[in-house]
Design an enzyme around this catalytic site. Structure first.
Site, PDB file in Angstrom:
ATOM      1  N   LEU A   1       3.452   2.532   2.934  1.00 57.09           N
ATOM      2  CA  LEU A   1       2.812   2.458   4.252  1.00 57.09           C
ATOM      3  C   LEU A   1       3.186   1.166   4.984  1.00 57.09           C
ATOM      4  CD1 LEU A   1      -0.776   3.957   3.962  1.00 57.09           C
ATOM      5  CD2 LEU A   1       1.247   4.916   5.022  1.00 57.09           C
ATOM      6  N   HIS A   2       4.140   0.440   4.430  1.00 54.03           N
ATOM      7  CA  HIS A   2       4.694  -0.747   5.079  1.00 54.03           C
ATOM      8  C   HIS A   2       3.672  -1.883   5.197  1.00 54.03           C
ATOM      9  CE1 HIS A   2       7.121   2.673   6.106  1.00 54.03           C
ATOM     10  NE2 HIS A   2       6.354   3.028   7.111  1.00 54.03           N
ATOM     11  N   HIS A   3       2.681  -1.896   4.304  1.00 53.65           N
ATOM     12  CA  HIS A   3       1.685  -2.975   4.305  1.00 53.65           C
ATOM     13  C   HIS A   3       2.077  -3.995   3.239  1.00 53.65           C
ATOM     14  CE1 HIS A   3      -1.485   0.202   5.759  1.00 53.65           C
ATOM     15  NE2 HIS A   3      -0.540  -0.037   6.651  1.00 53.65           N
ATOM     16  N   VAL A   4       3.208  -4.622   3.417  1.00 53.16           N
ATOM     17  CA  VAL A   4       3.756  -5.497   2.372  1.00 53.16           C
ATOM     18  C   VAL A   4       3.069  -6.859   2.421  1.00 53.16           C
ATOM     19  CG1 VAL A   4       5.933  -4.292   2.220  1.00 53.16           C
ATOM     20  CG2 VAL A   4       5.684  -6.100   3.909  1.00 53.16           C
TER      21      VAL A   4
ATOM     22  N   HIS B   1       0.844  -1.194   0.000  1.00 54.37           N
ATOM     23  CA  HIS B   1       0.000   0.000   0.000  1.00 54.37           C
ATOM     24  C   HIS B   1       0.879   1.243   0.000  1.00 54.37           C
ATOM     25  CE1 HIS B   1      -3.680  -2.150   1.916  1.00 54.37           C
ATOM     26  NE2 HIS B   1      -3.847  -2.009   0.619  1.00 54.37           N
TER      27      HIS B   1
END
Length: 622
Positions: free
Chosen positions: A548-551, A356
Site C-alpha cells: 500500500l506504499h506506506h513505507v 503496510h
C-alpha cells in the site's frame, strides 16, 4: 523550463478555481488533458539512467541557512515554516509540478505509471505479490512538488493514540499522543462530521473533507457495520475502533497536496528557493568535524553543490532517504565497504523497513445488476462546476478499524483496516503488474457492479530491508519488504482473521437487501482449494496481497541505547552534526492507518524543533 513562480501561481489558480458555467471548449480541453494523462500512463516505462561520475561540481552561488531534500509531506511543511521566520531556505525536489489533471482524484491510480512516481519495485517476494509478474510488487513514491501527497489516494488517517504512546515509551520523549495532538490539529483545515474541537481543527493549511460524491455503499456499509457492532466514528478523533466515512486531502473535490497547502502560500518569499527537477546525489559531510555542510544535486544536466550554514534536513521518503544516507557514508559498515563508500557514521540504516500490505481479493457483486454507461460529459461538468461527482473521489467510501481475535495486544488496539470501494480500480492498469492468468480471473467480474473490500494489515511483524544495489545515485536500491514472513505467522493469521471479518458483511441483512453477494470465483493458482477454506485464503493471500506504499522505519527514531536507532527524539542523526531526518523513515512503530498525515505532523514537529534550536539567532519578522 517553466519558471517556478509561474508554476506556483498556476497551482494557486487551481486552488481558487471559480466554478462558473462550463463552455463546450472547456469540456473538450479538459477531456483532451485527461486523455493525454491516460495515454501517458498506458505507454510509460520506467528507465534507469546512469550517473556520470565525470561531471564537474559547480557551486550554487547563493547562501542558505537550511537545505531541505524533498518537497513531500514533511519537506514542504518545513520549507514553509522555516522561511516564514526569514531564514534562507533551499528546497530541492527531484520531480516537477502538478497539473489540473494530476489533481483529479479519480485518476490517482494513473499517476503510478508516470514520471510523477519514482517507480520502485520490490525484490521477488515469497509470501506476497505472487500474482504479479516475477512475484514483484510496485511501490509508488511521489516524485513531484508535494511528493507522495501529489500521487496518493488522499486518505487522511492519524493512527491510534497507542501508536504514539509506544513511541514515547521506547524513549522518544516528546512524541506521545498528547505531545503530538497539537501538531495534528495545527496542520489541518478539517471539514468533517462529527466535528469534535478537542481533537479536530479548522483554519490550518491542509484541507480535509469527506468525499463530495458517494454511492449507496456509504450508508449501506455503515449500516451493515452497525449491525455487526461497529460504532460510527470519526477515526481521527477520540476513538479509532469503529467505522466512518473516508476523509480525503481534497479541497472542493480536487487533490490538495502539501505543495498547494504549504508551498503556494510561500511562493513570494525571496528567502525561499524551490528547485524542482533537482536530484540529490549525496550529502556533503566534513570528514573531521562530522558536520553536514550541504548537498550535491543534479539538475539541468549539471552537478551542483549547495551549502547550508545551519542544517541539512533530509525529507526524501523512507526509500530515498535510506539510499542518500548510505551513499553519504551513513549506514552499516559491511554494506558501505562493499561499495567502497567511506564510513562517516556506522548506523543500521535501511535494516528495519516496514510496509503496510493489503489483500485485494475480496469482492461482492450486485445480483442481476450490470454496469451502466457513464455520461463522461455530465461528470466533467459536475466536476468543473461544483467539484463533485465521480471524478472528485479516488474510490474508497468508508473505513473500518478493529481488533481481531488473532491480536495479542492487551489494549483495544486495531490490527486490521477494512476499506470499502464502490467500484474496482482498473486491473489492467500497468502499475499493478498482474500476471496474465490473474487478469483472466478478474474477467469473472466483467460488466458487474461490485463492491470491493480491501483488508490492510495495520501492524505487520515482518521486517524488511532497503539495501544499495550499487553506488550509482540514479539506480534504485534493493527494496525487500519481506512481508508475511514473521516466524510466528502472526501476520498471516491476522490478515486471515481480517478477511473473515470482511466476509461477515455479506451476511448482514443490509447487504442482503442490497442484493450483494460474495464473488466466489476462484483466483488462478488456487483452484485446488475449496473456496472460502483457510487453505484457499492462504493461497489467495500470497497471490493478491500487495504494497500500500506506506513505507517507513528505515531511519528509526530511538534513544542511543537502541542499536537500530538512526535519529534521536529531536530527529538528529547520531554521529553527524547539523543533519536531521524528517519523514516516515523515522517512524519507530507502525501506524494504525495511512502514513500521509503522520508525515505532515512530523514536518510540523520538526519545524518547531529546528526553530527552538536557532531561535536565539532568529531574524525578527517584519
Amino acid at each position: 523550463m517553466i519558471p517556478l513562480v509561474s508554476i506556483l501561481i498556476f497551482l494557486e489558480m487551481l486552488v481558487t478555481l471559480s466554478f462558473s458555467k462550463v463552455s463546450k471548449e472547456k469540456i473538450c480541453e479538459f477531456q483532451a488533458g485527461v486523455d493525454a494523462l491516460m495515454k501517458e500512463s498506458q505507454n510509460h516505462t520506467f528507465e534507469e539512467k546512469n550517473f556520470d561520475t565525470n561531471l564537474h561540481v559547480e557551486a550554487d552561488p547563493k547562501h542558505y541557512d537550511f537545505v531541505i531534500v524533498g518537497a513531500g509531506a514533511a519537506g514542504s511543511v518545513i520549507a514553509n515554516r522555516l522561511s516564514a521566520k526569514h531564514y534562507k531556505v533551499l528546497l530541492l525536489e527531484a520531480g516537477g509540478p502538478e497539473t489540473p489533471y494530476t489533481q483529479i482524484p479519480k485518476l490517482a491510480h494513473l499517476l503510478h505509471n508516470t514520471d510523477y512516481n519514482w517507480g520502485y519495485l520490490t525484490t521477488p517476494q515469497k509470501n506476497t505479490c505472487r500474482g504479479m509478474i516475477d512475484n514483484i510488487c510496485a511501490i509508488a513514491a511521489g516524485k513531484a512538488l508535494g511528493g507522495s501527497t501529489a500521487i496518493n489516494d488522499m486518505y487522511c488517517t492519524r493512527g491510534n493514540r497507542e501508536d504514539y504512546n509506544q513511541w514515547a515509551a521506547m524513549g522518544n520523549h516528546g512524541w506521545s499522543y498528547d505531545d503530538l495532538l497539537p501538531y495534528f490539529k495545527k496542520l489541518e483545515d478539517a471539514f468533517v462530521k462529527p466535528f469534535d474541537p478537542v481533537y479536530r481543527h479548522r483554519g490550518g493549511p491542509f484541507h480535509i473533507e469527506h468525499p463530495r460524491y458517494w454511492t449507496e455503499i456509504t450508508n449501506g456499509s455503515l449500516s451493515a457495520g452497525k449491525e455487526l457492532g461497529f460504532d460510527n466514528i470519526d477515526f481521527n478523533a477520540k476513538n479509532q475502533l469503529g467505522m466512518g466515512r473516508t476523509q480525503l486531502s481534497t479541497k472542493r473535490g480536487k487533490r490538495h497536496s502539501t505543495a498547494q497547502a504549504y508551498l503556494v502560500p510561500a511562493r513570494k518569499r525571496s528567502n525561499l528557493v524551490i528547485k524542482p527537477f533537482s536530484h540529490v546525489t549525496k550529502l556533503l559531510i566534513d570528514s573531521e568535524s562530522k558536520e553536514a555542510t550541504g548537498v550535491e544535486f543534479f539538475a539541468k544536466g549539471k552537478l551542483y553543490a549547495a551549502k547550508a550554514q545551519k542544517e541539512v534536513i533530509l525529507s526524501a521518503g523512507a526509500i530515498s532517504t535510506a539510499q542518500i544516507l548510505k551513499l553519504s557514508g551513513i549506514g552499516p559498515r559491511e554494506e558501505l565497504d562493499k561499495f567502497d563508500i567511506p564510513v562517516v557514521a556506522e548506523l543500521n540504516v535501511g535494516r528495519r523497513f516496514i510496509d503496510h500490505v493489503a489483500f485485494i481479493g475480496l469482492s461482492l457483486f450486485y445480483k442481476n445488476t450490470t454496469l451502466g454507461k457513464e455520461d463522461e460529459t455530465d461528470e466533467i461538468i459536475e466536476y468543473l462546476q461544483k467539484g463533485k461527482g465521480p471524478l472528485s473521489v479516488p474510490g474508497s467510501e468508508t473505513v473500518a478499524y478493529f481488533k481481531t481475535d488473532a491480536s495479542n495486544h492487551r489494549k483495544r488496539y486495531p490490527d486490521i483496516e477494512l476499506f470499502f470501494y464502490s467500484e474496482k480500480p482498473s486491473p489492467t492498469a500497468n502499475s499493478f503488474r498482474f500476471k496474465p492468468e490473474i487478469l483472466e480471473s478478474f474477467k469473472s467480474l466483467a460488466n458487474k457492479k461490485i463492491l470491493q473490500i480491501g483488508v490492510m494489515l495495520v501492524h505487520p511483524q515482518s521486517i524488511g530491508t532497503v539495501l544499495l544495489k550499487d553506488k550509482d545515485p540514479f539506480h534504485h536500491p534493493l527494496v525487500d519488504p519481506n512481508s508475511l514472513s514473521d516466524p510466528d505467522d502472526e501476520d498471516f493469521r491476522t490478515l486471515l482473521a481480517g478477511i473473515k471479518r470482511g466476509l461477515s458483511f455479506a451476511g448482514t441483512d443490509v447487504f442482503k437487501k442490497m442484493n450483494l453477494v460474495v464473488n466466489d470465483y476462484k483466483i488462478a493458482g488456487c483452484e485446488d482449494h475449496e473456496w472460502g477454506s483457510d487453505d484457499y485464503w492462504k493461497c489467495a493471500i500470497k497471490l493478491l496481497t500487495i504494497s500500500l506504499h506506506h513505507v517507513m522505519g528505515t531511519a528509526r527514531m530511538g534513544p542511543k541505547s537502541d542499536k537500530d536507532a538512526i535519529v534521536d527524539n529531536k530527529l538528529r542523526v547520531y554521529g553527524v552534526q547539523k543533519l536531521r531526518v524528517a519523514d516516515a523513515s523515522v517512524l519507530p512503530v507502525t501506524i494504525s492507518g495511512h502514513t500521509m498525515i503522520p508525515s505532515i505532523m512530523i514536518g510540523e514537529k520538526a519545524s518547531d524543533l529546528i526553530l527552538q534550536k536557532w531561535k536565539a539567532k532568529e531574524v525578527p519578522q517584519d
